[in-house]
Structure formats: C-alpha cells, structure tokens
Design a protein around this motif. Structure first.
Motif, PDB file in Angstrom:
ATOM      1  N   ASN A 131       0.146  -3.006  -4.440  1.00 40.03           N
ATOM      2  CA  ASN A 131      -0.853  -1.954  -4.484  1.00 40.03           C
ATOM      3  C   ASN A 131      -2.171  -2.689  -4.260  1.00 40.03           C
ATOM      4  O   ASN A 131      -2.492  -3.638  -4.993  1.00 40.03           O
ATOM      5  N   SER A 132      -2.924  -2.290  -3.267  1.00 41.47           N
ATOM      6  CA  SER A 132      -4.072  -3.125  -2.867  1.00 41.47           C
ATOM      7  C   SER A 132      -5.187  -3.159  -3.898  1.00 41.47           C
ATOM      8  O   SER A 132      -6.120  -3.933  -3.764  1.00 41.47           O
ATOM      9  N   ARG A 133      -5.090  -2.327  -4.962  1.00 43.32           N
ATOM     10  CA  ARG A 133      -6.108  -2.491  -6.013  1.00 43.32           C
ATOM     11  C   ARG A 133      -5.963  -3.863  -6.670  1.00 43.32           C
ATOM     12  O   ARG A 133      -6.868  -4.353  -7.328  1.00 43.32           O
ATOM     13  N   LYS A 188     -13.669   3.432   1.884  1.00 43.99           N
ATOM     14  CA  LYS A 188     -12.904   4.597   1.412  1.00 43.99           C
ATOM     15  C   LYS A 188     -13.846   5.534   0.671  1.00 43.99           C
ATOM     16  O   LYS A 188     -14.445   5.168  -0.328  1.00 43.99           O
ATOM     17  N   GLY A 206      -2.918  -1.370   1.926  1.00 42.87           N
ATOM     18  CA  GLY A 206      -3.324  -0.292   1.028  1.00 42.87           C
ATOM     19  C   GLY A 206      -4.758   0.122   1.327  1.00 42.87           C
ATOM     20  O   GLY A 206      -5.589  -0.708   1.708  1.00 42.87           O
ATOM     21  N   THR A 207      -5.039   1.416   1.174  1.00 45.38           N
ATOM     22  CA  THR A 207      -6.374   1.884   1.547  1.00 45.38           C
ATOM     23  C   THR A 207      -7.422   1.590   0.472  1.00 45.38           C
ATOM     24  O   THR A 207      -8.614   1.621   0.757  1.00 45.38           O
ATOM     25  N   GLY A 229       0.810  -1.218   0.000  1.00 45.29           N
ATOM     26  CA  GLY A 229       0.000   0.000   0.000  1.00 45.29           C
ATOM     27  C   GLY A 229       0.842   1.266   0.000  1.00 45.29           C
ATOM     28  O   GLY A 229       2.076   1.229  -0.067  1.00 45.29           O
ATOM     29  N   ALA A 256      -1.962   4.346   4.863  1.00 44.36           N
ATOM     30  CA  ALA A 256      -1.657   5.776   4.730  1.00 44.36           C
ATOM     31  C   ALA A 256      -2.219   6.285   3.425  1.00 44.36           C
ATOM     32  O   ALA A 256      -2.459   5.517   2.489  1.00 44.36           O
ATOM     33  N   MET A 257      -2.422   7.588   3.383  1.00 44.88           N
ATOM     34  CA  MET A 257      -2.887   8.229   2.160  1.00 44.88           C
ATOM     35  C   MET A 257      -1.735   8.916   1.425  1.00 44.88           C
ATOM     36  O   MET A 257      -1.869   9.297   0.278  1.00 44.88           O
TER      37      MET A 257
HETATM   38  C1  SIN Z   1      -3.185   0.904  -2.246  1.00 45.30           C
HETATM   39  O1  SIN Z   1      -4.348   0.694  -1.910  1.00 45.30           O
HETATM   40  O2  SIN Z   1      -2.303   0.015  -2.201  1.00 45.30           O
HETATM   41  C2  SIN Z   1      -2.772   2.236  -2.775  1.00 45.30           C
HETATM   42  C3  SIN Z   1      -3.540   3.338  -2.188  1.00 45.30           C
HETATM   43  C4  SIN Z   1      -3.355   3.511  -0.708  1.00 45.30           C
HETATM   44  O3  SIN Z   1      -2.784   2.713   0.005  1.00 45.30           O
HETATM   45  O4  SIN Z   1      -3.817   4.588  -0.238  1.00 45.30           O
END
Ligand code: SIN
Length: 349
Positions: A71-73, A184, A104-105, A22, A135-136
């Motif tokens: 990357n959490s996507r 989110k 990742g968010t 993330g 984190a953002m």
């Molecule tokens: C993610 O989700 O890996 C990238 C975005 C984030 O962590 O804010």
C-alpha cells in the motif's frame, strides 16, 4: 536496503513493467457491494498483465518485474532508491523501449516527482517514456479502472520515439500528465491523481500538448543524483490555528535537516512559529515554503525559507531531500541551487 526479485536478462526489444502494488493490485472482500473496502497490493504484476492479455498489441513484448507489493502509504525512501536505480539502469539498456510502473495512488506524486527529477533528463535524451499508473478501484471491482489505465500506459510507453517525447509521465482515466505534476486531490474520483495537473491535455495526447511538453523539457535542468544511503531527514509541518513553536524546537533539537512549511493561503505561517524558525534556519536547517491550500503558486520571497513555486508539500519535500543530497557531494553549488533546478519550473500552459 529493500531488494526486488530479479528477472532474466532479455535482449530483444521490450517494455519493462514494474509492479509496486497499490489499489491496481488490490482485492476487495465484497467487491460488488463495497468496492472501497479492500486490501492494496494483493495481486502480482504478472497477474495484472494476464488480465489484459487480449488487449495488448500483439507486437509488444513485455517483461514484468515485481519491485514491491505495498500500500503506497507505506512507501519508504529505500524503496524509492531501489526504484530509481532500476529505472535508470533499465533506461540505459538498449533492449528496453519504455517502462511502465504500476503504483499506489496515495504517494504516486512523490514517486513521480522523484523519478522526474532523477531520471527525467535521461529518459528524454534517450527518447524513452517512463509511465506511471495505478487505479482508484481494486482489481476485482466491477468497474475496475486499473486494466484500462494499464493498457493506456503500455501503449503510451511503446509509442515510437519519433512521434512522442521521452520523459516521465503518468496516465489515469484516459489522460496523461507530466509525472512531476501529479497530486492526488480527491479520495475516490477516478482521475484523482491528475485532476489538478496543469500538464494534462484534452484527450490522451495531442500534437500541441507534445510541443508544450518539449518546451518545458528544454528549460528543465539536469537530473539530480539518487540518494544511495540515508536520505536527508525532512518533515512537512502544516500551519494552522493554534500552531505552536514547540514542534519546531523539538525537531530542531532532534537533528532534522529540512522543513517544508505548508502555510496558509499564499504560504504565510502562524506568527508563533517565527522565532523558532529563525533559530532553525540559523542552525542550518533548510526551510521551504509551500501552501496547504492544495493548489496555486507561492511566489513571494522572504528572509525565512525558499518558496516552492507550484509544488505541493509532498513534492516539495522530495525536491528538498534531493537538493540536500546533491549539495552534500558538490563543491560549488548549494542546496538552494539544486532546489531551484528541479522545483521552480514554468508550468505547461
Ligand atoms: C495505495 O496508494 O497503495 C492505495 C491507494 C491507491 O492505490 O489508490
């Protein structure tokens, strides 16, 4: 199956810190001028912990394990299985006092809901906390929010069990929430993953919030099993102007097992879908209704599909997958029974 690197067995009491990647582990090429242009999942969990070393209370022993660095996507179901199994076995380990997960968010709401539904009761019974954070802003941005989030998560995971309930939580921007409430809601605000969470108190935690958490936990059902092989195939479809039935017919013919319908407003969907959805339901495809508005409840029952209460589409999708998986191995209960157990819960007031 995705595999994670192994850590040495540790028998003395410690907090386990699991790295998933993330933005918290991300690096920008020009962090001062353009912190929002970065690559997620660049730094290892050991490095993230090293940067906050001085703020970690001296008595806390940490054990870090890199589960993934993505990357959490790109989060996939195999990885959720791996994470869930790891969290479950670690909770059962008497040496583990609590677990922090850096994630990742973008899809933290899916991971948070999944862990709450599969390990939440166990954590609660054992009085241990699983705390997700992220984190953002990337790790090298001048105003990076990851370090403080990680310190808060470690402190919350390590708080003595007699003072705080066990369970699965998340922490961002100085606030905590039940991980099942993560969603989110903003592209860049530092509190984006929990800005709309009904379970977030004023301040980090307070006694009245903790008693409300306990009240919610009392009425929440048992954990559901973690899918160990192929997860049920469930997609999210959004209703919109000009929606067409062909999408539903296509997926029905391809063997989909469930559809989460992100409807308009109170969860209604375009009439063009109606016939195709009836046929899909008759073929045994599970239908769940939610709203594309991003907030609020769906309460109205109808002949087509179950309502998802206050779950947004990504969380409703995980709930349906877990319910379909649980029903596969159960003689008496249907996926609808399992879905109701984890999805339709009272909100923390
Ligand atoms: C993610 O989700 O890996 C990238 C975005 C984030 O962590 O804010």
């Amino acid at each position: 199956m995705v595999s994670s690197n192994q850590v040495k067995a540790e028998n003395s009491p410690h907090i386990l810190v699991l790295g998933m990647g993330g933005t918290i582990a991300g690096l920008a090429s020009n962090p001062t001028e353009n912190p929002s242009s970065y690559k997620a999942g660049e730094l290892g969990i050991e490095t993230l912990l090293a940067t906050i070393q001085e703020a970690i209370p001296g008595h806390l022993k940490l054990l870090a394990q890199q589960v993934a660095n993505i990357n959490s996507r790109d989060l996939c179901e195999d990885l959720l299985t791996l994470l869930g199994n790891l969290v479950m076995t670690s909770l059962e380990n008497p040496a583990v006092q609590g677990i922090v997960i850096t994630h990742g968010t973008d899809t933290i709401e899916e991971a948070g809901f999944f862990l709450s539904a599969t390990c939440g009761k166990l954590a609660e019974k054992l009085g241990k906390r699983v705390v997700l954070t992220g984190a953002m802003l990337p790790a090298n941005a001048p105003q990076a929010d990851g370090p403080l989030n990680l310190i808060d998560a470690l402190k919350w995971a390590a708080t003595a069990p007699e003072n705080c309930p066990g369970g699965v939580f998340a922490i961002f921007a100085g606030k905590v929430c039940l991980a099942r409430d993560l969603a989110k809601r903003h592209t860049s605000a530092l509190n984006a993953p929990l800005m709309d969470s009904p379970s977030s108190p004023v301040g980090l935690v307070n006694p009245s919030w903790m008693s409300r958490v306990r009240a919610i936990q009392k009425v929440s059902g048992d954990d559901l099993p973690i899918p160990q092989d192929l997860w049920p195939w469930v997609e999210i479809l959004t209703s919109h102007a000009g929606a067409r039935s062909e999408t539903i017919e296509f997926l029905t013919n391809k063997g989909i097992q469930g559809l989460v319908l992100a409807g308009t407003g109170l969860g209604g969907f375009h009439q063009a879908w109606e016939e195709a959805l009836k046929l899909a339901q008759d073929k045994g495809i599970a239908l769940i209704k939610t709203t594309r508005t991003g907030a609020g409840k769906i309460e109205e029952e109808s002949a087509l599909g179950l309502t998802a209460g206050n779950l947004c589409a990504p969380r409703a999708r995980i709930a349906l997958q877990l319910a379909l998986n649980a029903a596969k191995g159960d003689k008496y209960l249907t996926w609808q029974d399992f879905f109701a157990r984890i999805a339709v819960l009272p909100e923390i007031g």
